[in-house]
Design an enzyme around this catalytic site. Structure first.
Site, mmCIF file in Angstrom:
data_model
loop_
_atom_site.group_PDB
_atom_site.id
_atom_site.type_symbol
_atom_site.label_atom_id
_atom_site.label_comp_id
_atom_site.label_asym_id
_atom_site.label_seq_id
_atom_site.Cartn_x
_atom_site.Cartn_y
_atom_site.Cartn_z
ATOM 1 N NE ARG B 40 -3.995 1.806 2.331
ATOM 2 C CZ ARG B 40 -3.913 3.040 2.841
ATOM 3 N NH1 ARG B 40 -2.840 3.417 3.473
ATOM 4 N NH2 ARG B 40 -4.922 3.880 2.687
ATOM 5 C CB SER B 109 -12.220 -1.843 1.854
ATOM 6 O OG SER B 109 -10.832 -2.025 1.856
ATOM 7 C CE LYS B 138 -7.579 2.755 4.152
ATOM 8 N NZ LYS B 138 -8.392 1.592 3.755
#
Lengths: 213, 213
Positions: B40, B109, B138
């Site tokens: 990521r 997600s 996040k």
């Protein structure tokens, strides 16, 4: 599709759109004479980028004006754009070519002699000479190459070239006269009160200058 | 490759690496038992993302641990990763599947009941239940679904599920016990003093919990 008319190359920037819809502005500019469009999105998420790309592709279809996506090969593949423009901080040319295939347009930004020399070893479709003049539209750019840079680089390039950075009606003639195949603009069209008229005026300068060379 | 072991799903974040090389940390964590890795990168340019992806793909090869790329289908195609993880702000699932083909892993997600219901209509390979707990790793996440959310969503999901967000050794057991097929972690492994030991400890919790269910 690898026949290219770079004469009037519009690069988008929604921040320059003064709150207006970017697809609408591009359509007006294309009606004024823009010959190729690059969608450039550096801030938004992928979903938004994809949605704008799909709308823009659909909008440009009847005009037969190619859509080039800045940096994002996935967005280009997803909307079946005609090509991708890569800078020196994007994926290597060879990888982009492999993912896009032989028929798509790939442009590469070139800011100095070393990058130009390397670009000459690649099968890119055009190079962007960047920045010609200092500009506030794009951040983190290299030193301006100036009109002398355009003259030198376009002479040495084996590819078509388009100048970008700080170009407007007052200096467009110089850029074409120095040897660029086209001029690339952001704010001079995107921020214009009348994008169609702004594009028509710029295209006229390019054509007149080429005719007199 | 669509057989999935989500037991211990590592998501990278270079900001959590405390200055250490992220590929090196991932390799240690894989030696400790990580079963799947997601790269990521939200801040870096495409060239850097590509270079890390290629290095990570090469590193994971001998371990037979799949590499999933967050969001960027072009990076996944470029490094031939095993899959892509998309959030609700990324490209639509159908487009990602078309670009990647039927054999790649696609994770999605899911943060609420509506998204779960929609995910059940798609041929995704797993869903990420996110965030389970509040997390600082996040930004811009949805409201935490909590252990009850994991229980509810994993029961209703027709796909494999992995919990993510604020999971560590103190709550990993609860997440698996509530029905998730695996736990996904960032800082609990990436910031660990000894990533291999941290991974081994977490995998042990997952295995023990599953054995006792």
């Amino acid at each position: 599709m690898r026949q290219l008319d770079l004469s009037l190359y519009l690069v988008t920037d929604r921040e320059c759109a003064l709150g207006r819809d970017i697809v609408d502005i591009v359509e007006q500019a294309v009606q004024g004479g823009v010959t190729i469009v690059q969608l450039r999105e550096k801030q938004c998420d992928t979903k938004q980028f994809y949605n704008i790309a799909v709308r823009l592709k659909e909008c440009l279809k009847p005009y037969d004006v190619p859509l080039i996506i800045n940096d994002r090969v996935d967005i280009a593949l997803a909307c079946d754009a005609q090509g991708v423009h890569i800078g020196q901080s994007d994926m290597p040319y060879q990888v982009v070519r492999r993912l896009l295939g032989p028929d798509k347009i790939i442009g590469l930004s070139v800011s100095n002699a070393q990058q130009l020399e390397y670009a000459n070893t690649l099968d890119v479709d055009y190079i962007g000479l960047s920045p010609v003049f200092d500009t506030t539209t794009k951040k983190d750019t290299s030193k301006a190459i100036g009109i002398e840079g355009v003259r030198d680089f376009s002479r040495k390039s084996k590819h078509l070239s388009v100048g970008i950075g700080g170009i407007n009606v007052s200096n467009a003639e110089q850029v074409i006269h120095a040897g660029a195949d086209g001029i690339s603009l952001v704010s001079a069209i995107i921020s214009a009160d009348k994008p169609k008229l702004a594009a028509a005026e710029l295209l006229n300068i390019v054509k007149q200058t080429k005719n007199n060379m």
